[in-house]
Design a protein around this motif. Structure first.
Motif, PDB file in Angstrom:
ATOM      1  N   UNK A   1       0.867  -1.179   0.000  1.00 14.96           N
ATOM      2  CA  UNK A   1       0.000   0.000   0.000  1.00 14.96           C
ATOM      3  C   UNK A   1       0.899   1.222   0.000  1.00 14.96           C
ATOM      4  N   UNK A   2       1.108   1.841  -1.186  1.00  9.61           N
ATOM      5  CA  UNK A   2       2.066   2.935  -1.259  1.00  9.61           C
ATOM      6  C   UNK A   2       1.552   4.216  -0.610  1.00  9.61           C
TER       7      UNK A   2
ATOM      8  N   UNK B   1       2.749  -3.103   4.045  1.00  9.23           N
ATOM      9  CA  UNK B   1       2.468  -4.371   3.386  1.00  9.23           C
ATOM     10  C   UNK B   1       1.250  -5.009   4.047  1.00  9.23           C
ATOM     11  N   UNK B   2       0.351  -5.537   3.229  1.00  6.56           N
ATOM     12  CA  UNK B   2      -0.790  -6.305   3.712  1.00  6.56           C
ATOM     13  C   UNK B   2      -0.532  -7.756   3.349  1.00  6.56           C
ATOM     14  N   UNK B   3      -0.604  -8.635   4.321  1.00  3.60           N
ATOM     15  CA  UNK B   3      -0.247 -10.041   4.155  1.00  3.60           C
ATOM     16  C   UNK B   3      -1.430 -10.912   4.558  1.00  3.60           C
ATOM     17  N   UNK B   4      -1.725 -11.899   3.725  1.00  3.36           N
ATOM     18  CA  UNK B   4      -2.752 -12.881   4.054  1.00  3.36           C
ATOM     19  C   UNK B   4      -2.102 -14.036   4.799  1.00  3.36           C
TER      20      UNK B   4
ATOM     21  N   UNK C   1      -5.145 -14.735  -2.255  1.00  6.45           N
ATOM     22  CA  UNK C   1      -4.592 -13.551  -2.906  1.00  6.45           C
ATOM     23  C   UNK C   1      -5.277 -12.306  -2.364  1.00  6.45           C
ATOM     24  N   UNK C   2      -4.659 -11.145  -2.658  1.00  6.01           N
ATOM     25  CA  UNK C   2      -5.129  -9.867  -2.155  1.00  6.01           C
ATOM     26  C   UNK C   2      -5.224  -8.883  -3.306  1.00  6.01           C
ATOM     27  N   UNK C   3      -6.267  -8.081  -3.323  1.00  5.69           N
ATOM     28  CA  UNK C   3      -6.381  -6.954  -4.244  1.00  5.69           C
ATOM     29  C   UNK C   3      -6.910  -5.770  -3.459  1.00  5.69           C
ATOM     30  N   UNK C   4      -6.424  -4.566  -3.772  1.00  8.72           N
ATOM     31  CA  UNK C   4      -6.898  -3.384  -3.062  1.00  8.72           C
ATOM     32  C   UNK C   4      -7.399  -2.346  -4.052  1.00  8.72           C
TER      33      UNK C   4
END
Length: 338
Positions: A76-77, A82-85, A123-126
């Motif tokens: 996340x700039x 960092x976002x971690x699953x 997985x991750x999406x923002x």
């Protein structure tokens, strides 16, 4: 702790990447604090480590985290985070001040964590302050039941993440990626790709249907995907029990090709570029990250050699040799940030 400092340098000697600045430390001051400036590649592993590679200097690090098993990572700039699953414990973890990490530390501690909502995060999406997690757990434990998957949708604030809602689909899920308000999702155990227009408008719990689903000729079983500036990269793990039958598919002018392929129809392999073969070391490429500016495709290769971080040029095809080939045991996801 394993120290990976300079481990990536050998691979980097064969590649030149554009950098946003010449800062030696790879960070830059902003009005909001610090953020990553040098091009960085982040990776998670099934042992819970978070690895970081500075693609300008070749320096790298590996930190233990609050996860014992992690699969899914995104930077996340806006927040230098960092976002971690995390698959163990089952939660979504948020790590701040990432630009300050280096090889002098041995542990990363999450600033905050979600409640234990997920069951098998992948997985991750923002999109803005919304964080979407794909989850492929069997919801009722019946192996004979129809395929099912879920998306957990969190609202991110300055001091936490709150589960807004959970939507279910009638197929198994894996990789996900936002393109504006459209969410692309891998249909696991198949060669298909689903799209959901205005995905975040699904604000309640319950079933949702994909806006469109197409098949990708030449893929046996897709897992990872990434989209950047009109190019889609998709991975093919082939037989999950094989460490040598994986592939990458490069689809240029993707928007036109996707729009011209009718719902339920197939995008011909002739409209894609396939990277596959013994020299590629692709077996189970479970996750990919693509940088259109440098033309580099970064791959989390789980099976070959026990785990590798690979990189290819988007000009490669066929049985190409990776530009970067570094061992990372149990690697589960990669994310490029420039």
């Amino acid at each position: 702790m394993k120290n990976f400092k300079h481990l990536f340098l050998a691979g980097l000697t064969t590649i030149t990447l554009a950098s946003c600045s010449d800062d030696d430390d790879g960070i830059i001051d902003t009005d909001d604090g610090m953020e990553v400036d040098a091009p960085m590649l982040f990776a998670t592993t099934h042992s819970g480590n978070i690895a970081g590679y500075n693609l300008d200097t070749g320096d790298s690090y590996s930190l233990s985290s609050d996860a014992n098993d992690a699969e899914g990572i995104i930077y996340d700039d806006d927040a230098d985070a960092l976002i971690v699953a995390s698959r163990d414990p089952l939660e979504i973890q948020y790590y701040s001040e990432v630009s300050m990490w280096d090889d002098t530390a041995d542990q990363a501690m999450a600033e905050f964590k979600s409640s234990s909502d997920v069951m098998s995060p992948r997985d991750i999406a923002i999109s803005g302050n919304m964080v979407v997690i794909s989850d492929n757990a069997d919801m009722n434990g019946d192996d004979d039941d129809a395929p099912n998957g879920r998306f957990f949708i969190y609202t991110k604030t300055a001091d936490g993440m709150t589960l807004r809602n959970t939507v279910s689909v009638d197929f198994n899920v894996w990789g996900i990626e936002f393109d504006d308000d459209r969410l692309y999702a891998v249909v696991d155990n198949t060669n298909m790709l689903a799209s959901f227009d205005n995905f975040l408008s699904n604000s309640g719990d319950g079933m949702v249907e994909a806006t469109k689903m197409i098949a990708l000729e030449g893929i046996e079983r897709t897992h990872g995907l990434d989209y950047d500036d009109g190019t889609m990269i998709m991975s093919d793990i082939g037989d999950a029990g094989s460490d040598a039958d994986g592939a990458l598919h490069i689809i240029r002018d993707f928007d036109t090709k996707f729009n011209n392929t009718e719902d339920g129809e197939m995008l011909a392999v002739g409209e894609q570029v396939r990277i596959a073969g013994t020299s590629t070391m692709l077996g189970n490429p479970v996750n990919v990250s693509y940088d259109e500016d440098s033309g580099m495709i970064y791959v989390a290769e789980l099976a070959n050699g026990g785990g590798r971080v690979l990189a290819f040029s988007d000009e490669d095809s066929g049985d190409a040799t990776p530009t970067i080939n570094n061992m990372l045991s149990g690697v589960s996801a990669v994310y490029f940030e420039d």
